[in-house]
Design a protein around this motif. Structure first.
Motif, PDB file in Angstrom:
ATOM      1  N   TRP A  28     -39.324  58.072  62.359  1.00 33.11           N
ATOM      2  CA  TRP A  28     -40.594  57.321  62.312  1.00 33.11           C
ATOM      3  C   TRP A  28     -41.702  58.096  63.012  1.00 33.11           C
ATOM      4  CZ3 TRP A  28     -42.921  54.454  66.544  1.00 33.11           C
ATOM      5  CH2 TRP A  28     -43.979  53.616  66.162  1.00 33.11           C
ATOM      6  N   LEU A  29     -41.406  58.638  64.197  1.00 35.77           N
ATOM      7  CA  LEU A  29     -42.415  59.422  64.912  1.00 35.77           C
ATOM      8  C   LEU A  29     -42.795  60.671  64.119  1.00 35.77           C
ATOM      9  CD1 LEU A  29     -41.126  59.222  68.612  1.00 35.77           C
ATOM     10  CD2 LEU A  29     -43.183  58.140  67.649  1.00 35.77           C
ATOM     11  N   VAL A  72     -49.431  61.173  66.116  1.00 32.18           N
ATOM     12  CA  VAL A  72     -48.556  61.404  67.272  1.00 32.18           C
ATOM     13  C   VAL A  72     -48.539  62.908  67.543  1.00 32.18           C
ATOM     14  CG1 VAL A  72     -46.090  61.526  67.881  1.00 32.18           C
ATOM     15  CG2 VAL A  72     -47.075  59.368  67.056  1.00 32.18           C
ATOM     16  N   GLU A  73     -48.545  63.290  68.820  1.00 35.66           N
ATOM     17  CA  GLU A  73     -48.468  64.715  69.169  1.00 35.66           C
ATOM     18  C   GLU A  73     -47.089  65.265  68.822  1.00 35.66           C
ATOM     19  OE1 GLU A  73     -49.637  65.912  73.184  1.00 35.66           O
ATOM     20  OE2 GLU A  73     -50.790  64.046  73.318  1.00 35.66           O
ATOM     21  N   ASP A  74     -47.096  66.497  68.376  1.00 36.36           N
ATOM     22  CA  ASP A  74     -45.831  67.127  67.988  1.00 36.36           C
ATOM     23  C   ASP A  74     -45.982  68.643  68.145  1.00 36.36           C
ATOM     24  OD1 ASP A  74     -43.252  67.447  66.939  1.00 36.36           O
ATOM     25  OD2 ASP A  74     -43.953  67.359  64.861  1.00 36.36           O
ATOM     26  N   PRO A  75     -46.154  69.087  69.407  1.00 32.78           N
ATOM     27  CA  PRO A  75     -46.556  70.487  69.637  1.00 32.78           C
ATOM     28  C   PRO A  75     -45.635  71.504  68.961  1.00 32.78           C
ATOM     29  CG  PRO A  75     -46.195  69.316  71.741  1.00 32.78           C
ATOM     30  CD  PRO A  75     -45.968  68.331  70.649  1.00 32.78           C
ATOM     31  N   ASP A  76     -44.333  71.299  68.996  1.00 26.75           N
ATOM     32  CA  ASP A  76     -43.439  72.294  68.407  1.00 26.75           C
ATOM     33  C   ASP A  76     -42.992  71.919  66.995  1.00 26.75           C
ATOM     34  OD1 ASP A  76     -41.720  70.233  68.836  1.00 26.75           O
ATOM     35  OD2 ASP A  76     -40.232  71.377  69.963  1.00 26.75           O
ATOM     36  N   GLY A  77     -43.574  70.847  66.441  1.00 27.91           N
ATOM     37  CA  GLY A  77     -43.244  70.468  65.068  1.00 27.91           C
ATOM     38  C   GLY A  77     -41.865  69.849  64.910  1.00 27.91           C
ATOM     39  N   LEU A 129     -40.686  66.853  65.556  1.00 31.33           N
ATOM     40  CA  LEU A 129     -40.613  65.505  64.996  1.00 31.33           C
ATOM     41  C   LEU A 129     -40.820  65.530  63.481  1.00 31.33           C
ATOM     42  CD1 LEU A 129     -42.555  63.513  67.768  1.00 31.33           C
ATOM     43  CD2 LEU A 129     -40.091  63.445  67.296  1.00 31.33           C
ATOM     44  N   VAL A 130     -41.826  66.273  63.035  1.00 33.62           N
ATOM     45  CA  VAL A 130     -42.079  66.356  61.592  1.00 33.62           C
ATOM     46  C   VAL A 130     -40.862  66.965  60.890  1.00 33.62           C
ATOM     47  CG1 VAL A 130     -43.453  67.471  59.795  1.00 33.62           C
ATOM     48  CG2 VAL A 130     -44.592  66.451  61.774  1.00 33.62           C
ATOM     49  N   ARG A 131     -40.289  67.996  61.515  1.00 35.76           N
ATOM     50  CA  ARG A 131     -39.114  68.643  60.921  1.00 35.76           C
ATOM     51  C   ARG A 131     -37.977  67.637  60.773  1.00 35.76           C
ATOM     52  NH1 ARG A 131     -39.892  73.097  63.723  1.00 35.76           N
ATOM     53  NH2 ARG A 131     -38.550  72.435  65.433  1.00 35.76           N
ATOM     54  N   ARG A 132     -37.808  66.820  61.790  1.00 36.72           N
ATOM     55  CA  ARG A 132     -36.752  65.815  61.773  1.00 36.72           C
ATOM     56  C   ARG A 132     -36.968  64.793  60.653  1.00 36.72           C
ATOM     57  NH1 ARG A 132     -32.664  63.379  65.189  1.00 36.72           N
ATOM     58  NH2 ARG A 132     -32.128  61.545  64.004  1.00 36.72           N
ATOM     59  N   TYR A 133     -38.240  64.440  60.402  1.00 39.12           N
ATOM     60  CA  TYR A 133     -38.506  63.524  59.292  1.00 39.12           C
ATOM     61  C   TYR A 133     -38.209  64.196  57.955  1.00 39.12           C
ATOM     62  CZ  TYR A 133     -40.675  60.878  55.644  1.00 39.12           C
ATOM     63  OH  TYR A 133     -40.862  60.191  54.476  1.00 39.12           O
ATOM     64  N   ARG A 134     -38.687  65.442  57.807  1.00 35.35           N
ATOM     65  CA  ARG A 134     -38.568  66.099  56.493  1.00 35.35           C
ATOM     66  C   ARG A 134     -37.127  66.491  56.183  1.00 35.35           C
ATOM     67  NH1 ARG A 134     -42.093  71.058  56.554  1.00 35.35           N
ATOM     68  NH2 ARG A 134     -42.260  70.941  54.286  1.00 35.35           N
ATOM     69  N   LEU A 135     -36.413  66.966  57.179  1.00 32.50           N
ATOM     70  CA  LEU A 135     -35.055  67.482  56.956  1.00 32.50           C
ATOM     71  C   LEU A 135     -34.075  66.855  57.942  1.00 32.50           C
ATOM     72  CD1 LEU A 135     -35.917  71.245  56.370  1.00 32.50           C
ATOM     73  CD2 LEU A 135     -35.077  69.604  54.673  1.00 32.50           C
ATOM     74  N   HIS A 189     -41.646  61.609  75.455  1.00 34.34           N
ATOM     75  CA  HIS A 189     -43.037  61.966  75.721  1.00 34.34           C
ATOM     76  C   HIS A 189     -43.967  60.902  75.132  1.00 34.34           C
ATOM     77  CE1 HIS A 189     -46.500  64.605  76.331  1.00 34.34           C
ATOM     78  NE2 HIS A 189     -46.869  64.289  75.099  1.00 34.34           N
ATOM     79  N   TRP A 190     -43.712  60.521  73.908  1.00 31.70           N
ATOM     80  CA  TRP A 190     -44.543  59.502  73.246  1.00 31.70           C
ATOM     81  C   TRP A 190     -44.434  58.175  73.988  1.00 31.70           C
ATOM     82  CZ3 TRP A 190     -42.915  54.887  70.921  1.00 31.70           C
ATOM     83  CH2 TRP A 190     -43.895  54.208  70.184  1.00 31.70           C
ATOM     84  N   LEU A 191     -43.200  57.821  74.354  1.00 31.72           N
ATOM     85  CA  LEU A 191     -42.960  56.537  75.030  1.00 31.72           C
ATOM     86  C   LEU A 191     -43.734  56.457  76.337  1.00 31.72           C
ATOM     87  CD1 LEU A 191     -41.270  53.926  74.757  1.00 31.72           C
ATOM     88  CD2 LEU A 191     -39.465  55.084  76.053  1.00 31.72           C
TER      89      LEU A 191
END
Lengths: 357, 357
Positions: free
Chosen positions: A201-202, A211-216, A218-224, A279-281
Motif C-alpha cells: 500500500w505504501l 509517501v517518501e521513498d528515498p531508495d525506491g 516501497l515502489v519496488r515492493r508494490y511493483r514486484l 519511517h512513515w509511521l
C-alpha cells in the motif's frame, strides 16, 4: 481467416473484423511493405523458450497441454486476472507486468504450501502493441520463469480495444491431502504473518508521490512483490489454515476466520514493519489509525496463517531457516468477524463491523 | 480495500482507484442507498452452484482448487480467451457468451479425445454491468455445465473500461498416453472431418444479413457451436492426429500436417455440407471459389483428423454410432503445406502459398 495462425496463440478475429490478421504481431510491428510475419517462427522465438522444454507443453504446437498424473500428489490450480490501471499501473513496463502476474499467482500457490509447476497465459493486447512490447513482456516471463522454476504450458492471445488484460492459470503440486486451505483454524490458534505488512500500500502511495521513498524500496515492493514460496514446507508442516495477503492483512485474516467458522483478533501493536513503513509511521499523527491503514492496505503478498500455540516456535524456526521471519500477531477465538486491537483497545472501524456478524 | 471481497472472485482495484468497491456487483446493480452487497452471499447464490458440489472447488472459499491425481490418466488442459466484438458478437446475449466460451474450450478437449472435467473462469466485466447481466451469464454457465457435465472450479472477475473479455481454462481426463495430438499423422493417412463445414462462417454472414437463413439454423450454429465430444472415444481408438476446426478447415488441417511434418491434400468436392450451406452454394457463381470460402471460414468446431486407411470404415462406424458422421476428404502425403483440389485441379489460393514451403 489466416491459415497460418495457430488458433491458441493467435487471435482469430471473426465477429466484427473477419479480414483482420493475427493478434500477437499486428500491423504496428510490421510495415505494410514487409513480408508476411511468420507467426509460427515467432511462437518459436518468443514463447516456446518459456516452456523450458517441458514435454507437457507439447512445444506449444497443440491447443492443449497434457500433464501426466503424479500419484501421491494433488494438483493445486489458481487463476488470477489483472487489468491495466486497476491491478497494475497504467503504462507499467511490460516485463514488470509479466512478473507481477506470475508473482501474484505464485503467492496463491505459496499460501497453499504448493510447489509451483507451470502456467497457462491469456493476454488481451491493446491495439497498437508493438513487437518490442511483446518481446519485453516475454522477457519478463522468461526471467521470472527461471527465478521461480516455472514453465509456460499454453495459452491464448487476443487483441482488445480496451486496456491491457492479462490472466494466468497456475499449477502446483502438493503431497496428497497436504494442501493448506483457508479453513482449518481452531480456537486458540495463533495468527501468524510472514515478512512485513503495509509496504504494498505504501509503495502505491509512494508511486503517486504521497509517501517518501528515498531508495525506491516501497515502489519496488508494490511493483514486484516477492511470493513467499520459501516457507511452503513450513506451512505444510505447521499451519492449519492460510491465505496470502492480497486484499490486506485484516481482510485476509478475516477470510481465514470466516472459512474456519471463527473470529480473529489482530494486535496492531505487533504488526511487522519494514524500515520504510516505520519511517512513515513515525510521521503520522494518529498511530492507531496509521497502523490500521497498513493492516488494511492490500498487495503485500505475505502469508497469514493459523498455527497451534505449541507449534509457534517450531514454525518460526523453520520459516527463519528458509529466510523468512514470521510473527505472532493475534489469535483465533470463538465467534465471527475480526477485531483489531491497538494498545489493548478495540479500534475496529465500523466498515469492518459487518464482519462481527 | 474491501475486507469482505474475496480476492479471487472480486476485483481488488488498487493501482488507479483504491476506493472503488468490488467488481462482480457494481454500483449500477445496487442503488447508493441500498445496504452493502453481501458478496459472499452472492458467490454462494450465483457461482457456488456451478461447482456442482465438486470437492476440488473447495466451495470457492479458497484462492485455488485442489485436484487429486488420477493414476492411469493424463490431465488435458486448454485455455481460450474471447473479446466482445472479435470472438463473439458485440451485444450478444450473456448466456450465449457463457455457452460459447464453454463450447469452444470443450471443442479443444474433444479433439484431444479427453473427457471434460471442469473449468476455471476469468471475466473482465465492462463497467456498468448489472446484476441481471451477471445472473444471465451464470445461467448460461449453469445450463451448459449440466449439459456437458462440467463443474466450475475457480476463477477471478475484474472490471475493465474496455469491451468484455472472458477466458476459461478447461481440464479434461484422458487415459495415460492416449491424448490425440496435432502431430502423429503418417503418409497415406486419410484426412477425415466430422459434421458439416462452413456453417460457422455462413452463420456469421447470416447474422450480418449477407446470407439467407430462413430457420435461423446458420446463426444458431455460429452462436452456439456443438462441441464434438461424442466422438472422443472413436478419436482415441482410430485417429493418429487431430485438431478442432476453429481457424477454418484448411488452416486446421494444415496445422495437423505441419505438426506431423507432412503435406495435406484436401478434396473440396467432398466437403460435408449442411442444407443451409448447400442452398448458399447453389446460388454462387463460382463453385470452386465458394467451396474454398467454406473451407477457409472458421468457427465450425468440427474435428479434423488423420486416420489410417484401413481404419476409416471402423472410425466411421464408431463415430456414426455416437451420432456424428465423419467423412474422408483428403490425404496426408510427403512434403509440406496444403493443397486444395476442386474437380481434380489444384486451386489453392496464393495466400495459402507459403504453406507449400
Amino acid at each position: 481467416m489466416t491459415p497460418e495462425a495457430d488458433d491458441d496463440w493467435f487471435d482469430e478475429p471473426t465477429a466484427q473484423a473477419p479480414a483482420v490478421d493475427d493478434a500477437w504481431f499486428d500491423e504496428a510491428a510490421t510495415p505494410a511493405a514487409a513480408p508476411p510475419v511468420d507467426e509460427f517462427g515467432l511462437i518459436e522465438r518468443l514463447l516456446r523458450p518459456l516452456t523450458r522444454g517441458d514435454p507437457a507443453a507439447l512445444s506449444l504446437l497443440d491447443d492443449a497441454a497434457v500433464l501426466p498424473s503424479r500419484p501421491g500428489y494433488d494438483l493445486v490450480i489458481t487463476k488470477d486476472a489483472m487489468v491495466a490501471g486497476v491491478h497494475f499501473l497504467a503504462g507499467e513496463d511490460l516485463d514488470v507486468v509479466a512478473k507481477r502476474l506470475l508473482r501474484t499467482n505464485l503467492s496463491d500457490l505459496a499460501a497453499k504450501g504448493a510447489v509451483p509447476y507451470g502456467y497457462f497465459l491469456a493476454v488481451g493486447w491493446p491495439s497498437g502493441t508493438t513487437l518490442t512490447d511483446r518481446e519485453t513482456f516475454a522477457r519478463g516471463l522468461a526471467e521470472d520463469g527461471e527465478l521461480y522454476d516455472v514453465s509456460l504450458l499454453g495459452g491464448d492471445t487476443v487483441t482488445t480495444s480496451g486496456p491491457m488484460v492479462v490472466s494466468a492459470t497456475f499449477l502446483g503440486w502438493v503431497p496428497s491431502g497436504d494442501a493448506v486451505l483457508r479453513k482449518g483454524a481452531r480456537v486458540g490458534d495463533r495468527l501468524m504473518v510472514s515478512g512485513t505488512i503495509g509496504d504494498g500500500w505504501l509503495g502505491l502511495l509512494a508511486h503517486w508521490g504521497e509517501v517518501e521513498d528515498p531508495d525506491g524500496g516501497l515502489v519496488r515492493r508494490y511493483r514486484l512483490p516477492p511470493p513467499r514460496l520459501a516457507i511452503r514446507d513450513a506451512l505444510r508442516a505447521y499451519a492449519r489454515a492460510a491465505a496470502d495477503v492480497s486484499d490486506g492483512l485484516l481482510a485476509d485474516a478475516a477470510h481465514v476466520a470466516k472459512a474456519s467458522g471463527l473470529r480473529v483478533k489482530v494486535d496492531l501493536d505487533r504488526l511487522p514493519l519494514s524500515p520504510g513503513a516505520r519511517h512513515w509511521l513515525g510521521a503520522q499523527p494518529e498511530a492507531g489509525e496509521a497502523r490500521m491503514s497498513l493492516a488494511s492496505g492490500g498487495d503485500d503478498y505475505e502469508i497469514v496463517c493459523a498455527v497451534d500455540p505449541t507449534d509457534v516456535a517450531a514454525f518460526q524456526a523453520a520459516a527463519m531457516a528458509a529466510g523468512v521471519p514470521v510473527r505472532d500477531i493475534g489469535e483465533f477465538v470463538e465467534g465471527e468477524g475480526i477485531c483489531a486491537l491497538f494498545k489493548g483497545k478495540d479500534i475496529t472501524p465500523e466498515r469492518l463491523g459487518w464482519l462481527h456478524g
